[in-house]
Design a protein around this motif. Sequence first.
Motif, PDB file in Angstrom:
ATOM      1  N   HIS A 109       0.842  -1.208   0.000  1.00 21.55           N
ATOM      2  CA  HIS A 109       0.000   0.000   0.000  1.00 21.55           C
ATOM      3  C   HIS A 109       0.877   1.260   0.000  1.00 21.55           C
ATOM      4  O   HIS A 109       0.698   2.164  -0.819  1.00 21.55           O
ATOM      5  N   HIS A 145       1.898   4.316  -2.895  1.00 25.99           N
ATOM      6  CA  HIS A 145       1.795   5.768  -2.692  1.00 25.99           C
ATOM      7  C   HIS A 145       3.030   6.500  -3.226  1.00 25.99           C
ATOM      8  O   HIS A 145       2.996   7.713  -3.413  1.00 25.99           O
ATOM      9  N   PHE A 202      -5.092   4.194  -7.916  1.00 24.73           N
ATOM     10  CA  PHE A 202      -4.218   3.728  -6.825  1.00 24.73           C
ATOM     11  C   PHE A 202      -4.556   2.278  -6.460  1.00 24.73           C
ATOM     12  O   PHE A 202      -3.681   1.421  -6.410  1.00 24.73           O
ATOM     13  N   HIS A 226      -6.108   7.932  -2.845  1.00 22.68           N
ATOM     14  CA  HIS A 226      -6.747   6.622  -2.785  1.00 22.68           C
ATOM     15  C   HIS A 226      -7.759   6.508  -3.925  1.00 22.68           C
ATOM     16  O   HIS A 226      -8.889   6.062  -3.739  1.00 22.68           O
TER      17      HIS A 226
HETATM   18 ZN   LIG Z   1      -3.009   5.061   1.790  1.00 24.71          ZN
END
Ligand SMILES: [Zn+2]
Length: 236
Positions: free
Chosen positions: A192, A196, A206, A202
């Motif tokens: 995760h 980024h 993504f 988000h």
């Molecule tokens: Zn995040």
Amino acid sequence: MSAAAPGCRLRYSARAKRLRLVVKPAGAELVIPPGVDREQALAFLEQHRAWAERKLAEFRARAATATAPVGFLAGATLPFQGREVALDIVVSPDRRTYVEFDMGFRIALPATAAPTEPRVKAALFGWIKPWMADEAARIAARHAVRYGLEPRAIHIKRMKSRWGSCGTRGAINLNWLLAFAPPTVLEYVVVHELCHLRRRDHSAAFWDLVARHLPGWSQERHWLKRHGGELLRRFA
Ligand SMILES: [Zn+2]
């Protein structure tokens, strides 16, 4: 259970017919029949180690829900990598504080240091920090081959409410309490935060990037939503 096999008693029995590994709530015992040498016995033990660990963890998980104190206190259990293991606190033979892991955590504190929760927690953090940095680096390296998402650095921190974050300069931060979640959850949080590095939101794009690294990501996210709060309450 290494060559010295702490956590497992070796018992030589004249009546035993074959090597036998017995796991009870109090611990594991390897019964050794006549004619089997120590080396063979330890090889057998090594072969069945994972099974014995699972079994012991089950006993401990059951015991934990019944009686064990919660938190970083002697007699408590910790869900290390998602499996309850014992936390033993002993008096250090010298003045050092140290932590060992062998099917459970054993923390040795100097006789002058009372085993308070902050002290035990600090000792444990000292052990988990480099351990988790290694784990996370391995996970990051495994996923970097796909789209080249490589963190500049990985920091393991004591965070109160977040599981991870991604700094603007390419470093990712991870909550040390991920050590007490299943390994797949740690992997998800690393991925995760790596994603980024490419997208700081988000958005659908993504999550699409996360899914390309980790198709089962939503299950791990769900685990955090379901159990993360309890983990933070218990240990943060
Ligand atoms: Zn995040």
